[in-house]
Design a protein around this motif. Structure first.
Motif, short mmCIF file in Angstrom:
data_model
loop_
_atom_site.label_atom_id
_atom_site.label_comp_id
_atom_site.label_asym_id
_atom_site.label_seq_id
_atom_site.Cartn_x
_atom_site.Cartn_y
_atom_site.Cartn_z
N PRO A 50 0.82 -1.23 0.00
CA PRO A 50 0.00 0.00 0.00
C PRO A 50 0.85 1.28 0.00
O PRO A 50 0.48 2.27 -0.64
N HIS A 51 1.97 1.26 0.71
CA HIS A 51 2.85 2.44 0.73
C HIS A 51 3.43 2.71 -0.66
O HIS A 51 3.50 3.86 -1.09
N ILE A 52 3.81 1.64 -1.34
CA ILE A 52 4.37 1.79 -2.70
C ILE A 52 3.28 2.30 -3.64
O ILE A 52 3.50 3.23 -4.42
N ALA A 53 2.09 1.70 -3.56
CA ALA A 53 0.99 2.11 -4.43
C ALA A 53 0.61 3.57 -4.21
O ALA A 53 0.21 4.27 -5.16
N ALA A 54 0.76 4.07 -2.98
CA ALA A 54 0.42 5.45 -2.67
C ALA A 54 1.54 6.43 -3.03
O ALA A 54 1.38 7.64 -2.87
N GLY A 55 2.65 5.90 -3.54
CA GLY A 55 3.77 6.77 -3.91
C GLY A 55 4.54 7.29 -2.71
O GLY A 55 5.14 8.37 -2.78
N GLY A 56 4.56 6.53 -1.63
CA GLY A 56 5.20 6.99 -0.40
C GLY A 56 6.53 6.35 -0.07
O GLY A 56 7.09 6.63 0.99
N VAL A 57 7.06 5.50 -0.94
CA VAL A 57 8.34 4.83 -0.64
C VAL A 57 9.39 5.34 -1.61
O VAL A 57 9.21 5.29 -2.83
N TRP A 58 10.48 5.81 -1.04
CA TRP A 58 11.58 6.37 -1.82
C TRP A 58 12.86 5.63 -1.49
O TRP A 58 13.11 5.29 -0.33
N LEU A 59 13.66 5.39 -2.52
CA LEU A 59 14.88 4.60 -2.39
C LEU A 59 16.10 5.45 -2.65
O LEU A 59 16.14 6.21 -3.62
N LEU A 60 17.10 5.28 -1.82
CA LEU A 60 18.41 5.91 -2.03
C LEU A 60 19.33 4.82 -2.57
O LEU A 60 19.53 3.79 -1.91
N GLU A 61 19.83 5.04 -3.77
CA GLU A 61 20.74 4.08 -4.40
C GLU A 61 22.13 4.68 -4.48
O GLU A 61 22.29 5.87 -4.76
#
Length: 162
Positions: free
Chosen positions: A52-63
Motif C-alpha cells: 500500500p505504501h508503494i501504491a500510494a507513492g510513499g516509498v523512496w529509495l536511495l541508491e
C-alpha cells in the motif's frame, strides 16, 4: 515509470515501484536486525506490508554504487509529513545517508507546503532518538505501542522554517 530525483555523487533518490518490494523488505529487515535481536521481536517496519505504501507513492529509495542503500517511507497528512520508516543498509551506515534521507523528507514537506515533519520510534532505540534530536526533532510525547504490548513509542516533530 519510476521518477528519479536527487541525483548526485552520493547516489540518487527515486520513487519505489512494485518490483522493488522484495529489496525494500530485505533492506528493512537487515537494517533493523540489531533491534529485532534486542527486542526479541521485529520492530513494526520489519513486518509492514509495503504494497500500500508503494501504491500510494510513499516509498523512496536511495541508491549508491549501483545498490539499494536506504529507504524512507513517507505519509502525507493534512498538516504534516509523517516519516513511517527510515532504514539504511548496514553496508552504507556511517556515511550520512540517514541524515540525507531526513533532509530529503524535509524538502518534500516544504515542496508540498507542509509546515512540519513527524515520526515515531521505539523508546528503547536511544541511538535513533539522539540522532533525531540532533537533527532538530523534539519529543512531543510517549505512548503505548498498540501493536506491540509493553513497547513504548516516542513521538517526535520538527517544525520547518521557510
Amino acid at each position: 515509470m519510476k521518477k528519479a530525483s536527487g541525483a548526485d555523487s552520493d547516489g540518487r533518490i527515486r520513487l519505489a515501484g512494485p518490483d522493488d518490494r522484495g529489496a525494500i523488505e530485505a533492506l528493512t529487515e537487515e537494517a533493523y536486525r540489531p533491534y529485532t535481536e534486542v527486542f526479541d521481536a521485529p520492530p513494526i517496519p520489519v513486518t509492514e506490508d509495503y504494497r500500500p505504501h508503494i501504491a500510494a507513492g510513499g516509498v523512496w529509495l536511495l541508491e549508491s554504487e549501483g545498490r539499494l542503500a536506504g529507504v524512507i517511507v513517507l505519509e502525507n497528512e493534512p498538516d504534516h509529513l509523517m516519516i513511517f520508516s527510515v532504514a539504511v543498509s548496514p553496508h552504507f551506515q556511517g556515511r550520512g545517508f540517514g541524515v540525507r534521507l531526513l533532509r530529503w523528507a524535509e524538502e518534500r514537506a516544504r515542496a508540498t507546503g507542509l509546515p512540519e515533519v513527524r515520526l515515531y520510534t521505539n523508546a528503547r532505540m536511544e541511538k535513533n532518538i539522539a540522532l533525531y534530536s540532533a537533527f532538530g526533532f523534539t519529543e512531543t510525547g510517549r505512548r503505548a505501542n498498540p501493536m506491540r504490548p509493553g513497547w513504548t513509542l516516542v513521538d517526535m516533530a520538527k517544525r520547518l522554517e521557510g
